[in-house]
Motif scaffolding. Structure first.
Motif, PDB file in Angstrom:
ATOM      1  N   GLY A 193       9.920   0.782  26.150  1.00 48.46           N
ATOM      2  CA  GLY A 193       8.764   0.940  27.036  1.00 48.46           C
ATOM      3  C   GLY A 193       7.966   2.184  26.712  1.00 48.46           C
ATOM      4  N   LEU A 194       8.062   2.633  25.477  1.00 44.49           N
ATOM      5  CA  LEU A 194       7.299   3.815  25.041  1.00 44.49           C
ATOM      6  C   LEU A 194       6.731   3.534  23.660  1.00 44.49           C
ATOM      7  N   TYR A 195       5.417   3.625  23.550  1.00 40.11           N
ATOM      8  CA  TYR A 195       4.770   3.345  22.276  1.00 40.11           C
ATOM      9  C   TYR A 195       4.523   4.637  21.513  1.00 40.11           C
ATOM     10  N   ASP A 196       5.227   4.812  20.440  1.00 36.46           N
ATOM     11  CA  ASP A 196       4.926   5.845  19.447  1.00 36.46           C
ATOM     12  C   ASP A 196       5.797   5.554  18.241  1.00 36.46           C
TER      13      ASP A 196
ATOM     14  N   THR B 298       8.183   8.441  16.893  1.00 39.02           N
ATOM     15  CA  THR B 298       9.330   8.675  17.770  1.00 39.02           C
ATOM     16  C   THR B 298      10.341   7.535  17.638  1.00 39.02           C
TER      17      THR B 298
ATOM     18  N   ARG C   3      11.543   9.802  26.942  1.00 39.72           N
ATOM     19  CA  ARG C   3      10.414   9.555  27.835  1.00 39.72           C
ATOM     20  C   ARG C   3      10.650  10.171  29.214  1.00 39.72           C
TER      21      ARG C   3
ATOM     22  N   LEU D 140       9.208  13.534  29.776  1.00 41.09           N
ATOM     23  CA  LEU D 140       7.773  13.762  29.561  1.00 41.09           C
ATOM     24  C   LEU D 140       6.974  13.548  30.842  1.00 41.09           C
TER      25      LEU D 140
END
Lengths: 461, 144
Positions: A53-56, A59, A82, A85
């Protein structure tokens, strides 16, 4: 008596961690940079981003490398990262129709608006294993060969759903209301839940779990998915915009890639519009077609049958990889106390049967000590205490020393303890409802995710 | 005559610029000794991506996107920037460039020139991508 668990073993744990680190970081092969990983293992990277559930990409690549290629572990690392952050902004609503397509197929219709664009795919390729000794030579490119300028219809083709609407073939489900979307990263979603919560849960579900549930819905006992016609599938780039703090206008801050799917479902219910179809929607980060297609089918299935059967509960509670994988993995941690209390119960039942009492009668902890066999009184007394403590204990047994403050928080997020007391089915259901998600709804301190011995999954017992 | 960039368009293009060109341009803008006050230090965090799906036209949260932001004051004007990723130096430089234009300082024209170069580069990238994709357009034939 309070929490009782295993302790010690720190040196062995550190040695095990060191073994992982050494073998991984100093393997007799060249270092894999983040660029290499995103360039050569893009689908794994995309899967990690979607399930975390984190777009990068960078990473996700680092997480994939640290997890030695274990995508679920990499997702776990991403979510832990995440959780440290801050939330800088909530985006303006992304319109998927703004997607610049890199791949777009409409399996249901030969000539849709816009092109059938195969893009980067092996859908039509024979599965012949290639084992080159080194990097294959670069293919020859035609010098100066340029495609004609791309039209807007080729960049952002009209979606198949629009064509179905134009042909009056789809039941219009738009009500005009615009409820605030449910954020499953802040509050655990439990049935009955808003549709936005179910969509969010599927968007970051573990791919295999979602596909498994999709397949069960087709071939299994539920029969939630009747038609499996795929309307449209896309992979492409979408702009992400936020509100400019000075001007108040939307401003694009970059692009992300996503996959989306539309699934067609036949309406055949007594109170449904049988003259039309309905459409389910799937969307996830990166390029992950299996997940988007499964999600689209399950979206329409959930809208039709989610409340009349277990589907909504299954989607909300069982497809998250950190939930299920975390619970499974925690079984590897020491469970000495749990099992000893189970053994004590068996002995107590046997002793009760021998003394003429009803075999199934539940023994109180104090009785356990009394009913123990000769020569075992000390151990049994200890076990009785442990059994009692297990009732009130919060988290599962941990091999890692845990601070009292963390225990309290763990108890909140991890749900019911490993209980030595038999639990009735009704209690099970209640536990599942009240249990917190693997990912705490409460912002956690950066140090907390590092406590990897704490199971990510809840214990439904 | 080139069209003036709106502030939003400029911010969007600065968000897509390379870090090296941003930092070099910001250094050039500040070479006259102008003092920058950092209002919001470069910060890495998330943008929550909400998507409006097309079937019921309802929003849902698809996930978070890693991003960073910064805000500065230069010559009495505030500059703001946000970019995807976690490059703090790049986002700080972009905020300086935004402030340079807001303050109508000498480097403003060069900032807009940089933005136009970025726009051209994005167009070129799209064209190259289409040159690779176009051969995969297909029209299957139906067997009747």
């Amino acid at each position: 008596m309070g929490y009782s668990g295993a302790r010690g073993g720190l040196e062995a744990i550190l040695a095990a961690e060191d073994l992982v680190r050494t073998k991984r970081d100093h393997a007799p092969s060249p270092w894999a940079s983040a660029g290499q990983i995103t360039g050569r293992f893009r689908l794994a990277v995309d899967r990690v981003m979607g399930e975390a559930g984190l777009y990068d990409e960078s990473t996700a690549a680092a997480a994939f490398r640290q997890a030695e290629g274990d995508t679920l572990e990499a997702s776990h690392l991403m979510r832990a990262q995440r959780s440290t952050l801050p939330r800088l902004a909530v985006s303006e609503p992304v319109d998927p129709s703004d997607m610049v397509v890199m791949r777009r197929i409409v399996p249901a219709f030969r000539q849709p608006d816009g092109p059938q664009l195969l893009g980067r795919t092996t859908d039509y390729t024979g599965r012949m294993l290639e084992q080159p000794d080194g990097q294959p030579p670069a293919p020859e490119r035609g010098e100066g060969k340029q495609a004609p300028e791309r039209t807007e219809d080729e960049r952002r083709p009209r979606r198949f759903l629009d064509l179905l609407r134009k042909l009056d073939l789809v039941a219009d489900q738009r009500s005009g209301d615009d409820p605030e979307p449910y954020d499953i990263t802040r509050r655990p979603a439990r049935p009955p839940a808003e549709r936005s919560a179910v969509l969010a849960a599927m968007a970051r579900a573990e791919t295999g779990a979602l596909v498994g549930l999709w397949y069960r819905s087709i071939l299994g006992p539920d029969g939630h998915v009747h038609e499996v016609t795929l309307g449209e599938l896309r992979h492409g780039r979408l702009p992400l915009s936020v509100r400019h703090p000075h001007t108040g206008n939307a401003v694009s801050v970059g692009e992300f890639r996503a996959t989306e799917a539309e699934a067609i479902e036949d309406l055949d219910g007594a109170d449904e519009d049988r003259a039309r179809f309905d459409v389910g929607y799937g969307f996830c980060f990166g390029h992950n077609e299996r997940k988007a297609i499964a999600m689209a089918n399950l979206d329409i299935a959930n809208r039709r049958f989610g409340r009349s059967g277990p589907l909504e509960q299954l989607l909300l509670l069982t497809v998250d990889g950190l939930d299920s994988g975390g619970f499974l993995e925690h079984l590897k941690l020491p469970h000495y106390v749990t099992f000893r209390s189970m053994v004590e119960r068996k002995r107590a039942m046997r002793a009760a049967a021998g003394s003429g009492e009803e075999p199934g009668a539940a023994a109180r902890p104090a009785e356990l000590a009394e009913s123990a066999e000769p020569g075992e009184s000390a151990e049994s007394a200890e076990s009785a205490e442990l059994a009692e403590s297990a009732v009130s204990a919060g988290p599962a047994e941990s091999a890692v020393p845990v601070e009292p403050a963390e225990l309290a928080e763990s108890a909140v997020s991890a749900g019911p303890a490993e209980s030595a007391v038999p639990v009735e089915p009704a209690e099970l259901a209640e536990s599942a409802v009240s249990a917190g998600p693997a990912e705490s709804a409460v912002p956690v301190e950066p140090a907390e995710p590092a406590v990897s011995a704490e199971p990510a999954g809840k214990d439904p017992r | 005559m080139t069209e003036a960039l709106s502030r939003e368009r400029r911010c969007a293009l600065l968000a897509r610029a390379d870090r090296d060109e941003l930092i070099a341009s910001a250094d050039a803008c500040l070479a006259d000794g102008a003092q920058v006050r950092i209002l919001v230090a470069p910060e890495v965090g998330c943008i929550t991506a909400q998507v409006r799906e097309p079937v019921l036209a309802q929003r849902f949260v698809a996930g978070d996107v890693l991003a960073c932001r910064a805000e500065v004051e230069l010559a009495g004007h505030r500059g703001w920037a946000m970019r995807l990723g976690d490059d703090r130096a790049a986002v700080l430089a972009a905020a300086v460039l935004d402030a340079e234009v807001q303050a109508e300082r000498p480097g403003a024209e060069e900032v807009d020139a940089l933005c136009r170069r970025v726009a051209l580069r994005l167009e070129r990238r799209d064209a190259e991508e289409w040159a690779e994709l176009a051969p995969t357009v297909v029209e299957f034939e139906e067997l009747t």
